[in-house]
Design a protein around this motif. Structure first.
Motif, PDB file in Angstrom:
ATOM      1  N   PRO A   1       0.820  -1.210   0.000  1.00  0.00           N
ATOM      2  CA  PRO A   1       0.000   0.000   0.000  1.00  0.00           C
ATOM      3  C   PRO A   1       0.856   1.262   0.000  1.00  0.00           C
ATOM      4  N   PHE A   2       0.576   2.152  -0.946  1.00  0.00           N
ATOM      5  CA  PHE A   2       1.428   3.329  -1.088  1.00  0.00           C
ATOM      6  C   PHE A   2       1.315   4.280   0.103  1.00  0.00           C
ATOM      7  N   LEU A   3       0.166   4.239   0.818  1.00  0.00           N
ATOM      8  CA  LEU A   3       0.007   5.107   1.986  1.00  0.00           C
ATOM      9  C   LEU A   3       1.096   4.832   3.024  1.00  0.00           C
ATOM     10  N   ASP A   4       1.624   3.614   3.009  1.00  0.00           N
ATOM     11  CA  ASP A   4       2.646   3.255   3.991  1.00  0.00           C
ATOM     12  C   ASP A   4       4.006   3.870   3.692  1.00  0.00           C
ATOM     13  N   PHE A   5       4.212   4.348   2.466  1.00  0.00           N
ATOM     14  CA  PHE A   5       5.538   4.917   2.226  1.00  0.00           C
ATOM     15  C   PHE A   5       5.505   6.404   1.909  1.00  0.00           C
ATOM     16  N   LEU A   6       4.483   7.069   2.441  1.00  0.00           N
ATOM     17  CA  LEU A   6       4.447   8.521   2.343  1.00  0.00           C
ATOM     18  C   LEU A   6       4.730   9.124   3.714  1.00  0.00           C
TER      19      LEU A   6
ATOM     20  N   SER B   1      -7.306   3.476   1.753  1.00  0.00           N
ATOM     21  CA  SER B   1      -6.804   3.306   0.384  1.00  0.00           C
ATOM     22  C   SER B   1      -7.941   3.350  -0.634  1.00  0.00           C
TER      23      SER B   1
ATOM     24  N   PHE C   1      -2.553   6.956  -7.864  1.00  0.00           N
ATOM     25  CA  PHE C   1      -1.638   7.796  -7.100  1.00  0.00           C
ATOM     26  C   PHE C   1      -0.385   8.176  -7.896  1.00  0.00           C
TER      27      PHE C   1
ATOM     28  N   LEU D   1      -4.276  10.517   5.010  1.00  0.00           N
ATOM     29  CA  LEU D   1      -3.047   9.998   5.579  1.00  0.00           C
ATOM     30  C   LEU D   1      -2.996  10.210   7.092  1.00  0.00           C
TER      31      LEU D   1
ATOM     32  N   TYR E   1      -5.310   7.743   8.701  1.00  0.00           N
ATOM     33  CA  TYR E   1      -4.691   6.425   8.560  1.00  0.00           C
ATOM     34  C   TYR E   1      -3.600   6.206   9.598  1.00  0.00           C
ATOM     35  N   ARG E   2      -2.723   7.179   9.747  1.00  0.00           N
ATOM     36  CA  ARG E   2      -1.623   7.060  10.703  1.00  0.00           C
ATOM     37  C   ARG E   2      -2.121   7.002  12.141  1.00  0.00           C
TER      38      ARG E   2
ATOM     39  N   GLN F   1      -3.352   3.579  12.795  1.00  0.00           N
ATOM     40  CA  GLN F   1      -2.217   2.660  12.935  1.00  0.00           C
ATOM     41  C   GLN F   1      -1.587   2.806  14.315  1.00  0.00           C
TER      42      GLN F   1
END
Lengths: 360, 360
Positions: free
Chosen positions: A117-122, B108, B118, B175, B178-179, B182
């Motif tokens: 998932p790209f959200l993880d590397f922003l 996502s 994206f 984001l 999302y964070r 997490q």
């Protein structure tokens, strides 16, 4: 794009020839617009003298009701097609990527929301530091309200969001290739869902591609339904689950490779796929397909070995006996993450050049 | 996770009760590991006194062969479930998101590769400028080799890749949420593909959630197959398309709401969904479900109106007559892009508080 009930009552054959299929099943709405898009794309490619490949990818569906709630589907993530499209583009081909809606596409395939998932590397950049991991992130304490969203004044600048260092190199490779293809305008995307849409699109696009003569290749990697429900047999509303069992009787989808080779696109270099689960049947069925339809290559793959092994079935020099030649990745290559499609496309590019008549 | 043939031969009932189902169909491999994951997650949530909701989402499949090439599927992108999960998280719930593999997920879901890829909003920063659009991008001329990939010396820095300005605000919202989730550890994800996996998982997770008593909610938005093929009736290899038609005879999937309410999780607040294509059937079928199973809420939706209209069917105060109450977005809200799930979850949170016995 969904099928409507044809207005005239026509007797429904139990086995459909391609001709009978197109006379009794209606084209999807939007077909003409799609064809126009393809026509314009091909006009530009022909002007540039570029070779073109139609890559089909993903599974087709057979809706069981007109208001679709249930459908029969063919297992296919679209990995083969999406990966191959990237290598064709790299090899300088223009690509028409005709794929099942929402299945894998070239470039974005590397970033599945489930597995990468790209959200993880922003990372969100604050004015003093970069917050990436959740431990760095200056978030409110985890109370019943998990998310206190930042509110920005109109003149306040929104923080930058950038890719984390460890992911940059890989993403740069993909992004660079993606942008180059966008700039060159060599990728044209078409979508289908149902087998009806697939068949009508394939026929229409083949007619357009016929103008590219031998410069056109067909890489038919889609998993096409063998059986379907003619609209005349379909129920309008959701089939109610009553007390008994559900019996579905389906007709065979006509084999369209025959009219493709014989009528629609006689000059095209046609590559079809054969997927089998029983290894004993793989080569016999692949050979049978080549004999039956008379096209250029059948690529056979076993469901469980397809990522590292395929068999090319063809007539060398387009005449004489049918031969098989196996393409396998060795252990080293598999370990290095090499994609077999790189070698498949390499091989096909050479064979296509020979077909076109270019001396190598 | 796929089903293997059970070792003992058992007479196959034509209509399966839930009990008969679980005695004759094997659990998926990996079930125990999934349950352990859920158990650990719930342990932390119970310790925090947090309310939990099991959100099920996406369609289940019925494979037609043991080596799956074809399957029957239920139409469901997972929009309802994925969107609802976000609002539950925002409302402070811990969420077990049990979804069809590859269907939409919270967060996502905003960045579907088909509709909002994206890759289109990332910019590569060169040392002097930012290259974003293809016209800015300093790429090689579009020759037969479309992609000349940059090669970096080991000590050369890889350029940064950042989100383009116009997309930053929206992405920041997603984001950030999302964070936060997490960090708080309030989202646990479980996947299924087949209806068999779905049923075994639902039963096992219900047993675990039973320990949360009234603090547990069930939001059963998944599109579950009504019919299935018992493994004993399945063919091992790909069904060959021969000369005739294909006949598939399927049995009814047992209605698991009954054992859920009666045995597995009597204290849980259970919300089920009813999707219909014929508007005349919607309310009658929703009422029928509530009468038959005795759970808390049925949310009815018409396939074509579900994005802006749903009906809540329940017994006010959990006794007395069944009542319907309609929830609709008005034109203004639809135009503003409001998601109906916001209001659905709002309503359910209140009803759940009443169920738990909290005075508002």
């Amino acid at each position: 794009m969904s099928s409507a009930i044809p207005s005239s009552a026509v007797p429904i054959p139990s086995t459909f020839s391609a001709e009978a299929y197109f006379s009794t099943q209606l084209p999807p709405p939007g077909l003409e617009a799609e064809v126009n898009g393809v026509r314009e794309f091909l006009h530009r490619q022909n002007a540039a003298g570029r070779k073109v490949v139609l890559v089909t990818s993903g599974g087709t569906t057979v809706p069981l009701e007109l208001n679709v709630v249930r459908f029969l589907d063919n297992f296919s993530a679209g990995t083969r097609g999406a990966t191959s499209a990237e290598y064709f583009l790299e090899a300088g081909y223009a690509v028409i990527f005709m794929h099942r809606q929402f299945s894998l596409q070239p470039f974005s395939r590397h970033y599945s929301h489930s597995t990468n998932p790209f959200l993880d590397f922003l990372e969100i950049e604050t004015s003093t530091s970069t917050s990436s991991s959740t431990s760095d992130f200056d978030s409110p304490s985890p109370t019943d309200s998990n998310t206190q969203l930042p509110v920005f004044e109109p003149d306040e600048e929104v923080p930058r969001i950038c890719v984390t260092a460890s992911k940059r190199a890989d993403l740069l490779r993909v992004l660079t290739a993606y942008r180059a293809v966008q700039k060159a305008g060599t990728l044209h995307t078409v979508t289908f869902v149902t087998v009806n849409e697939y068949l009508w699109l394939l026929r229409a696009i083949s007619h357009e591609l016929a103008f590219s003569g031998r410069r056109a290749m067909y890489y038919l990697a889609a998993a096409v339904s063998d059986f379907f429900l003619p609209t005349q047999k379909m129920s309008e509303h959701k089939i109610q689950s009553g007390k008994g069992s559900l019996v579905i009787e389906m007709d065979q989808v006509p084999k369209i490779l025959k009219p493709m080779v014989d009528e629609w696109t006689p000059e095209g270099f046609i590559v079809s796929f054969k997927l089998e689960t029983d290894p004993k049947l793989l080569v016999p069925k692949a050979r049978q397909a080549l004999e039956r339809y008379g096209h250029q290559v059948v690529i056979g793959n076993d469901l469980h070995r397809r990522k590292f092994e395929v068999v090319f079935v063809s007539r060398p020099g387009d005449s004489g006996d049918i031969k098989e030649s196996w393409l396998r990745l060795d252990e080293e290559e598999v370990k290095d993450g090499k994609e077999i499609e790189k070698d498949i496309i390499s091989e096909l590019v050479q064979r296509h050049l020979a077909w076109i008549g270019v001396t190598i």
